[in-house]
Design a protein around this motif. Structure first.
Motif, short mmCIF file in Angstrom:
data_model
loop_
_atom_site.label_atom_id
_atom_site.label_comp_id
_atom_site.label_asym_id
_atom_site.label_seq_id
_atom_site.Cartn_x
_atom_site.Cartn_y
_atom_site.Cartn_z
N PRO A 219 0.75 -1.14 -0.06
CA PRO A 219 -0.01 0.05 0.11
C PRO A 219 0.80 1.45 0.22
O PRO A 219 2.14 1.34 0.15
CB PRO A 219 -0.82 0.03 1.39
N PRO A 220 0.21 2.36 -0.02
CA PRO A 220 1.16 3.51 0.05
C PRO A 220 1.74 3.90 1.37
O PRO A 220 1.37 3.02 2.41
CB PRO A 220 0.01 4.76 -0.46
N PRO A 221 2.97 4.64 1.32
CA PRO A 221 3.65 4.72 2.61
C PRO A 221 2.91 5.31 3.63
O PRO A 221 1.89 6.06 3.35
CB PRO A 221 4.96 5.60 1.97
N GLY A 222 3.04 4.76 4.81
CA GLY A 222 2.41 5.22 6.00
C GLY A 222 1.05 4.77 6.20
O GLY A 222 0.46 5.05 7.38
N THR A 223 0.61 3.67 5.44
CA THR A 223 -0.66 2.85 5.83
C THR A 223 -0.34 1.88 6.83
O THR A 223 0.61 1.07 7.01
CB THR A 223 -1.05 2.00 4.53
N THR A 224 -1.16 1.89 7.81
CA THR A 224 -0.89 0.98 9.06
C THR A 224 -1.56 -0.45 8.49
O THR A 224 -2.34 -0.56 7.61
CB THR A 224 -1.95 1.26 10.17
N PRO A 225 -1.14 -1.70 9.17
CA PRO A 225 -1.42 -2.75 8.82
C PRO A 225 -2.79 -3.19 8.83
O PRO A 225 -3.39 -3.76 7.91
CB PRO A 225 -0.86 -3.65 9.80
N GLU A 226 -3.61 -2.56 9.64
CA GLU A 226 -5.08 -2.69 10.01
C GLU A 226 -5.71 -1.87 8.94
O GLU A 226 -6.58 -2.83 8.07
CB GLU A 226 -5.44 -2.48 11.24
N ASP A 227 -5.46 -1.08 8.52
CA ASP A 227 -6.04 -0.25 7.30
C ASP A 227 -5.67 -1.13 5.93
O ASP A 227 -6.68 -1.28 5.09
CB ASP A 227 -5.48 1.12 7.11
N TYR A 228 -4.53 -1.61 5.84
CA TYR A 228 -4.20 -2.29 4.80
C TYR A 228 -5.08 -3.64 4.67
O TYR A 228 -5.53 -4.09 3.61
CB TYR A 228 -2.68 -2.78 4.75
N LEU A 229 -5.25 -4.44 5.87
CA LEU A 229 -6.06 -5.60 5.87
C LEU A 229 -7.46 -5.12 5.51
O LEU A 229 -8.18 -5.81 4.70
CB LEU A 229 -6.03 -6.37 7.26
N HIS A 230 -8.04 -4.24 6.29
CA HIS A 230 -9.52 -3.87 5.95
C HIS A 230 -9.81 -3.52 4.28
O HIS A 230 -10.55 -3.75 3.78
CB HIS A 230 -9.86 -2.30 6.61
N ALA A 231 -8.87 -2.69 3.82
CA ALA A 231 -8.88 -2.26 2.56
C ALA A 231 -8.88 -3.48 1.61
O ALA A 231 -9.70 -3.46 0.73
CB ALA A 231 -7.66 -1.35 2.15
N VAL A 232 -8.07 -4.50 1.50
CA VAL A 232 -7.90 -5.47 0.85
C VAL A 232 -8.91 -6.38 0.64
O VAL A 232 -9.59 -6.99 -0.07
CB VAL A 232 -6.59 -6.33 0.93
N LEU A 233 -9.46 -6.68 2.03
CA LEU A 233 -10.50 -7.66 2.25
C LEU A 233 -11.84 -7.22 1.74
O LEU A 233 -12.68 -7.76 1.14
CB LEU A 233 -10.75 -7.96 3.82
N CYS A 234 -12.22 -5.78 2.02
CA CYS A 234 -13.31 -5.03 1.53
C CYS A 234 -13.37 -5.09 -0.06
O CYS A 234 -14.49 -5.39 -0.62
CB CYS A 234 -13.27 -3.47 1.78
N GLU A 235 -12.06 -4.73 -0.67
CA GLU A 235 -12.23 -4.80 -1.97
C GLU A 235 -12.42 -6.23 -2.64
O GLU A 235 -13.22 -6.45 -3.73
CB GLU A 235 -10.99 -4.13 -2.69
N ARG A 236 -11.88 -7.07 -1.96
CA ARG A 236 -12.02 -8.50 -2.30
C ARG A 236 -13.46 -9.04 -2.33
O ARG A 236 -14.06 -9.64 -3.41
CB ARG A 236 -11.05 -9.64 -1.62
N ARG A 237 -14.00 -8.70 -1.12
CA ARG A 237 -15.41 -8.86 -1.17
C ARG A 237 -16.44 -7.99 -2.12
O ARG A 237 -17.20 -8.94 -2.76
CB ARG A 237 -16.06 -8.60 0.50
N ASN A 238 -16.07 -6.90 -2.43
CA ASN A 238 -16.89 -6.11 -3.55
C ASN A 238 -16.57 -6.68 -4.96
O ASN A 238 -17.65 -6.88 -5.76
CB ASN A 238 -16.31 -4.77 -3.49
N ARG A 239 -15.42 -7.24 -5.12
CA ARG A 239 -15.11 -7.80 -6.56
C ARG A 239 -15.63 -9.09 -6.82
O ARG A 239 -16.31 -9.32 -7.67
CB ARG A 239 -13.71 -8.05 -6.50
N ASP A 240 -15.75 -9.83 -5.66
CA ASP A 240 -16.59 -11.25 -5.65
C ASP A 240 -18.06 -11.14 -5.84
O ASP A 240 -18.63 -11.63 -6.66
CB ASP A 240 -16.46 -12.00 -4.39
N LEU A 241 -18.62 -10.13 -5.03
CA LEU A 241 -20.08 -9.87 -5.18
C LEU A 241 -20.23 -9.29 -6.70
O LEU A 241 -21.46 -9.70 -7.37
CB LEU A 241 -20.38 -8.65 -4.18
#
Length: 265
Positions: A219-241
């Protein structure tokens, strides 16, 4: 609360019953069994008033064994650990691995239960349960079982989200290669993060983010690990739907075309 990890790496959170809940359920069961015994003894005395003393003692002993041992064992075996008292208090007897008990477990609990509940007026059962982290009585310790709470408040499901500063990045990120196991562990972390100690939460989030970065662009510099996890899982769910929606649309279009063909009428 105890956790069991299944062979599919799914964490099952099991909540052992408290001492008070177990005691209440046990008292209800004892009351039912004693009432059944008294009713059976009265029935025998009415049906055979002229019975001699030896036969009477044999019949009384058989009634005690039937009502205080055989009936509890049969009920727990057939109901997979749900007696009347446990139904009333929302409990269930399970094996130490979380599975349903069988006849062997119910038999051990019933035989030892007669000693620790009726022969000692519950003193032995209370003494053992008070010094056990799962409020086990002696029969549970020997049988390898414990009482599980089944009626527990439903926990609010936490859905992953995309932080605003990551929306542009995640929209073009390649996340199709994320393994299901990694995604499942990250999703479980999101559900349990609020109940974790801060140090453990930070450490586990960092480890999962590192594992995820092997399959998704950093992810872009400065991104926290939790924000990274949330963003990837959310986008993965949206793309699956979205994929499912497009597949349904294609199926509907194919079905409509087939209905218009002459040979389908």
């Amino acid at each position: 609360m105890s956790s069991i990890i299944t062979g599919e790496a799914v964490v099952l959170e099991l909540r052992p019953a408290s001492f008070g809940a177990r005691a209440l359920g046990l008292m209800l069961d004892v009351l039912v069994h004693v009432m059944l015994l008294l009713g059976l003894l009265i029935l025998v005395s009415v049906a055979a008033p002229g019975m001699d003393e030896a036969a009477g003692r044999a019949m009384a002993l058989s009634s005690v064994v039937l009502c205080l041992v055989v009936v509890p064992v049969a009920v727990e075996t057939l109901s997979r650990g749900r007696s009347l008292g446990k139904l009333a208090t929302g409990l269930r007897i399970v094996r130490d691995d979380g599975g349903s008990i069988r006849f062997r477990h119910a038999l051990i609990r019933g035989l030892i239960g007669f000693l620790e509940i009726y022969a000692t007026f519950g003193g032995l059962a209370i003494a053992v349960a008070l010094f056990n982290d799962k409020s086990k009585r002696l029969g549970d310790v020997v049988a390898g079982s414990y009482s599980l709470r089944q009626r527990v408040p439903a926990e609010r499901k936490i859905l992953p989200y995309t932080p605003p500063h990551l929306q542009a990045w995640v929209g073009i990120a390649d996340i199709g290669r994320v393994p299901d196991g990694t995604a499942r562990r990250a999703s479980q972390f999101i559900q349990q993060a609020s109940r974790m100690a801060p140090e453990s939460r930070t450490r586990l989030a960092g480890a999962l983010a590192t594992e995820l970065a092997a399959h998704v662009a950093p992810p872009p510099p400065g991104t926290t690990p939790e924000d990274y996890l949330h963003a990837v899982l959310c986008e993965r769910r949206n793309r699956d739907l979205e994929r499912l929606r497009r597949a349904e649309q294609r199926s509907a279009m194919v079905g409509a075309r087939l209905n218009r063909l002459p040979f389908t009428r």
